[in-house]
Enzyme design. Structure first.
Site, short mmCIF file in Angstrom:
data_model
loop_
_atom_site.label_atom_id
_atom_site.label_comp_id
_atom_site.label_asym_id
_atom_site.label_seq_id
_atom_site.Cartn_x
_atom_site.Cartn_y
_atom_site.Cartn_z
N VAL A 186 -2.50 -8.17 8.64
CA VAL A 186 -1.35 -8.44 9.21
C VAL A 186 -1.22 -8.71 10.68
O VAL A 186 -0.52 -9.57 11.11
CB VAL A 186 -0.07 -7.76 8.54
N GLU A 231 12.81 2.58 -19.32
CA GLU A 231 11.27 2.33 -19.26
C GLU A 231 10.55 3.41 -19.92
O GLU A 231 10.91 4.69 -19.58
CB GLU A 231 10.93 2.26 -17.76
N ASP A 289 15.10 1.45 -6.50
CA ASP A 289 14.02 0.62 -7.07
C ASP A 289 14.68 -0.24 -8.37
O ASP A 289 13.95 -1.34 -8.46
CB ASP A 289 12.96 1.37 -7.83
N HIS A 347 17.80 -5.04 -9.87
CA HIS A 347 17.80 -5.38 -11.25
C HIS A 347 19.32 -5.22 -12.09
O HIS A 347 19.78 -6.24 -12.74
CB HIS A 347 16.75 -4.82 -12.13
N1 NDP Z 1 3.71 -3.87 -8.53
C1 NDP Z 1 4.96 -4.14 -9.01
O1 NDP Z 1 4.93 -3.87 -10.27
C2 NDP Z 1 6.10 -4.53 -8.45
C3 NDP Z 1 5.98 -4.56 -7.00
N2 NDP Z 1 7.13 -4.95 -6.40
C4 NDP Z 1 7.10 -5.14 -4.79
O2 NDP Z 1 6.10 -6.01 -4.62
C5 NDP Z 1 5.31 -5.94 -3.14
C6 NDP Z 1 3.73 -5.40 -3.65
O3 NDP Z 1 3.64 -4.38 -4.61
P1 NDP Z 1 2.45 -3.84 -4.86
O4 NDP Z 1 1.43 -4.98 -5.39
O5 NDP Z 1 2.63 -2.66 -6.00
O6 NDP Z 1 1.81 -3.08 -3.64
P2 NDP Z 1 0.27 -2.43 -3.44
O7 NDP Z 1 0.57 -1.39 -2.46
O8 NDP Z 1 -0.59 -2.58 -4.74
O9 NDP Z 1 -0.32 -3.81 -2.58
C7 NDP Z 1 0.27 -4.25 -1.66
C8 NDP Z 1 -0.83 -5.27 -0.82
O10 NDP Z 1 -0.48 -4.95 0.47
C9 NDP Z 1 -1.86 -4.99 1.24
N3 NDP Z 1 -1.29 -4.38 2.58
C10 NDP Z 1 -0.62 -3.27 2.87
N4 NDP Z 1 -0.64 -3.28 4.24
C11 NDP Z 1 -1.49 -4.31 4.81
C12 NDP Z 1 -1.90 -4.57 5.95
N5 NDP Z 1 -1.40 -3.82 7.11
N6 NDP Z 1 -2.62 -5.74 6.10
C13 NDP Z 1 -3.07 -6.50 5.30
N7 NDP Z 1 -2.65 -6.08 3.82
C14 NDP Z 1 -1.91 -5.00 3.71
C15 NDP Z 1 -2.57 -4.35 0.32
O11 NDP Z 1 -4.08 -4.60 0.78
P3 NDP Z 1 -5.06 -3.80 0.47
O12 NDP Z 1 -5.43 -4.29 -0.66
O13 NDP Z 1 -6.18 -3.98 1.41
O14 NDP Z 1 -4.84 -2.31 0.26
C16 NDP Z 1 -2.32 -4.94 -1.05
O15 NDP Z 1 -3.04 -6.06 -1.04
C17 NDP Z 1 6.24 -4.54 -2.76
O16 NDP Z 1 7.16 -5.13 -1.88
C18 NDP Z 1 6.74 -3.84 -3.99
O17 NDP Z 1 8.00 -3.37 -3.80
C19 NDP Z 1 8.35 -5.37 -7.00
C20 NDP Z 1 8.35 -5.10 -8.13
C21 NDP Z 1 7.35 -4.72 -9.10
O1 LIG Z 2 10.86 -3.71 -10.02
C1 LIG Z 2 10.24 -3.08 -10.82
O2 LIG Z 2 10.43 -3.21 -12.19
C2 LIG Z 2 9.77 -2.58 -13.07
C3 LIG Z 2 10.18 -2.53 -14.51
O3 LIG Z 2 10.20 -4.25 -14.95
P1 LIG Z 2 9.92 -4.49 -16.12
O4 LIG Z 2 10.09 -6.07 -16.25
O5 LIG Z 2 8.63 -4.13 -16.86
O6 LIG Z 2 11.22 -4.09 -17.05
C4 LIG Z 2 9.55 -1.07 -12.77
O7 LIG Z 2 8.79 -0.38 -13.54
C5 LIG Z 2 9.30 -1.08 -11.21
O8 LIG Z 2 9.47 0.43 -10.89
C6 LIG Z 2 10.24 -1.68 -10.37
O9 LIG Z 2 9.45 -1.68 -9.15
#
Ligand code: NDP
Ligand SMILES: O=C1O[C@H](COP(=O)(O)O)[C@@H](O)[C@H](O)[C@H]1O
Length: 489
Positions: A93, A215, A234, A239
């Site tokens: 980033v 959940e 969260d 939601h």
């Molecule tokens: N996972 C889920 O089910 C859900 C996630 N979210 C939201 O989505 C977003 C992403 O979540 P999630 O995928 O779980 O998070 P992860 O931690 O799995 O992934 C986030 C990404 O951010 C990248 N990253 C973090 N810091 C940097 C940096 N300095 N430079 C470049 N890349 C960076 C990571 O790269 P790298 O692979 O290199 O570490 C990774 O690809 C968050 O805001 C989360 O709150 C919302 C709802 C549900």
């Molecule tokens: O945003 C989020 O949602 C999931 C639940 O989503 P669902 O579609 O499977 O009901 C939750 O597990 C997670 O903690 C939260 O970040």
């Protein structure tokens, strides 16, 4: 499938392309959109993350990933088309060169670009700055932001301000994936396409409403994120409040983003504040302890990978919400959500008022009230519970509670239920903000949620333990029992 007039006409840049969300949800959803003929033939999908893949290596990674996260086999024809859209760029980033390389690749933008930030929200400002310096920000592009935006009102304002420096509000798409679920969209149909409900949707006919989002999963290896957030930030701040606004909003003039979001905002503004004066009466906090789910033992929250043994973070919340407006005077909305519940179950139950006079009183002292049950997931559908006469010559009349049951899987057996992210990615790509959350909504939701979180801290309200595999601490039963009500089972 031909790429017709409905195909989204844009390039898609996925920042955070190797994260959990991107791999599990976003890339498989893009593939499905392609399969449905909803991506324009020129659309390119550019993944960006800290790894160093060639385009070819990335295509292989996406293939493996899509195979892992899709239940059915990939369609060869779709994959052959989809794979040609995929490109990869290394992106840190803070490194301007990363954005410049993407700019060089996209060239003079013919198609509008959609930038999806699947990243921690604290990085959004830096990313916007990098995109802008590279010359990637113009009037046609859009940006999709993940939730939760910030951890309170103040931090959300900082993030929203950082993004607003480069993008107009009409270019910002704040995701709440619950808004993309078929069953949540169906709530608009139920409420506003059926006079039966439209005309019986207020304090005159409705006694109370229950919204449950249970959940089965725990925190799925996301301790670092979840322990800072808790179930309130969260799930409830976004939601559950979005579900509540759709249930409670006034009929919008139309389905435009402006009309729908204006009505939802009014509900958020009318939420009665909960503070240290009434926190104990209105809320329950819980944290799961070790227990059993489907016969398997599961660890408690404090035994999860990376856990801090003394964490007080809540994994369960129940709240009595009152809406101070004309329509909902005296009608409580009870919210309940938790991790490690006995089953994944999201539903909204509308309890109608009892009859003012009971003509069956000789046999039934209390007639059960009608209930409308909106099953969001699983077994999506709508059920109306009514009283019927049991056929027979019995005297007096024998009544039985029966259901008018509309199960999506039976009624729409030939229709595939799309994942919420498919719908929302598509809407962002075609530029429709109706199913996205406005800045004002996010901020109103934080004002209300912050007051609860502050009251918990101020009053030292601790998260009560509950056994994994149960519906939360017993005090959540008491929350309704003191109003002479029970959670829907
Ligand atoms: N996972 C889920 O089910 C859900 C996630 N979210 C939201 O989505 C977003 C992403 O979540 P999630 O995928 O779980 O998070 P992860 O931690 O799995 O992934 C986030 C990404 O951010 C990248 N990253 C973090 N810091 C940097 C940096 N300095 N430079 C470049 N890349 C960076 C990571 O790269 P790298 O692979 O290199 O570490 C990774 O690809 C968050 O805001 C989360 O709150 C919302 C709802 C549900
Ligand atoms: O945003 C989020 O949602 C999931 C639940 O989503 P669902 O579609 O499977 O009901 C939750 O597990 C997670 O903690 C939260 O970040």
């Amino acid at each position: 499938m031909s790429h017709g007039e409905h195909a989204a006409h844009c390039d898609f840049v996925l920042i955070g392309a190797q994260g959990d969300l991107a791999r599990r949800k976003l890339l498989p959803s893009l593939y499905e959109l392609d399969k449905a003929g909803l991506l324009h033939e020129d659309t390119r999908i550019v993944g960006a993350a800290r790894r160093d893949y060639s385009h070819e290596e990335y295509r292989q990674v996406v293939l493996e990933n899509t195979n892992t996260f899709k239940k059915e086999d990939l369609c060869e024809e779709t994959w052959a088309r989809f794979v040609k859209r995929l490109y990869f760029f290394r992106l840190d980033v803070a490194e301007q060169a990363s954005y410049d390389a993407i700019r060089e690749f996209l060239g003079e933008a013919v198609l509008p670009s959609v930038f999806y930030f699947a990243m921690p929200p604290a990085t959004y400002g830096t990313i916007c700055q990098g995109l802008n310096t590279a010359g990637l920000v113009d009037d046609k592009c859009r940006v999709v932001l993940e939730k939760p935006i910030g951890k309170d009102l103040e931090s959300s304002k900082v993030i929203n301000d950082q993004v607003a420096e480069f993008f107009k509000e009409s270019q910002i798409y704040r995701i709440d994936h619950y808004l993309g679920k078929e069953t949540v969209m169906n709530m608009f149909a139920l409420r506003f396409a059926n006079a039966l409900f439209t005309n019986n949707w207020d304090h005159n006919t409705i006694d109370h409403v229950q919204i449950t989002v249970g959940e089965e999963v725990g925190i799925e290896g996301r301790w670092g994120y979840f322990d800072q957030a808790g179930q309130m930030r969260d799930m409830v701040q976004n939601h559950l409040l979005q579900l509540l606004t759709i249930m409670a909003m006034e009929p919008p003039a139309d389905l435009s983003a402006d009309s729908v979001r204006t009505e939802k905002l009014k509900v958020l503004k009318a939420l009665r504040p909960i503070s240290h004066t009434n926190i104990d009466a209105k809320t329950v906090r819980g944290q799961y302890a070790a227990g059993f789910l489907k016969g398997q033992s599961v660890p408690g929250y404090l035994e999860e990978d990376g856990a801090n043994e003394r964490s007080e973070t809540e994994t369960f919340v129940a709240i009595r919400v009152d809406i101070d407006n004309w329509r909902w005077a005296g009608v409580p909305f009870y919210l309940r959500t938790g991790k490690r519940m006995p089953q994944k179950l999201s539903e909204i139950v509308v309890y109608f008022k009892q009859q003012p006079h009971n003509v069956f009183e000789h046999s039934y002292r209390n007639l059960p009230a009608n209930k409308l049950i909106i099953r969001l997931q699983p077994n999506e559908g709508v059920e109306l519970q009514v009283l019927n006469k049991v056929p027979g010559l019995d005297e007096p009349m024998k009544l039985q509670e029966t259901k008018l049951d509309l199960s999506f899987s039976e009624t729409f057996a030939s229709e595939r239920i799309a994942d919420a992210y498919e719908r929302l990615l598509y809407e962002a790509m075609v530029g429709n903000q109706t199913l996205f959350v406005s800045r004002n909504e996010v901020e109103e939701a934080w004002i209300w949620a912050d007051s609860i979180i502050e009251a918990w801290q101020h009053c030292g309200v601790r998260a009560k333990p509950y056994q994994a595999g149960t519906w939360g601490p017993v005090s959540s039963v008491a929350l309704l029992a003191k109003d002479d009500r029970n959670w829907h089972e």
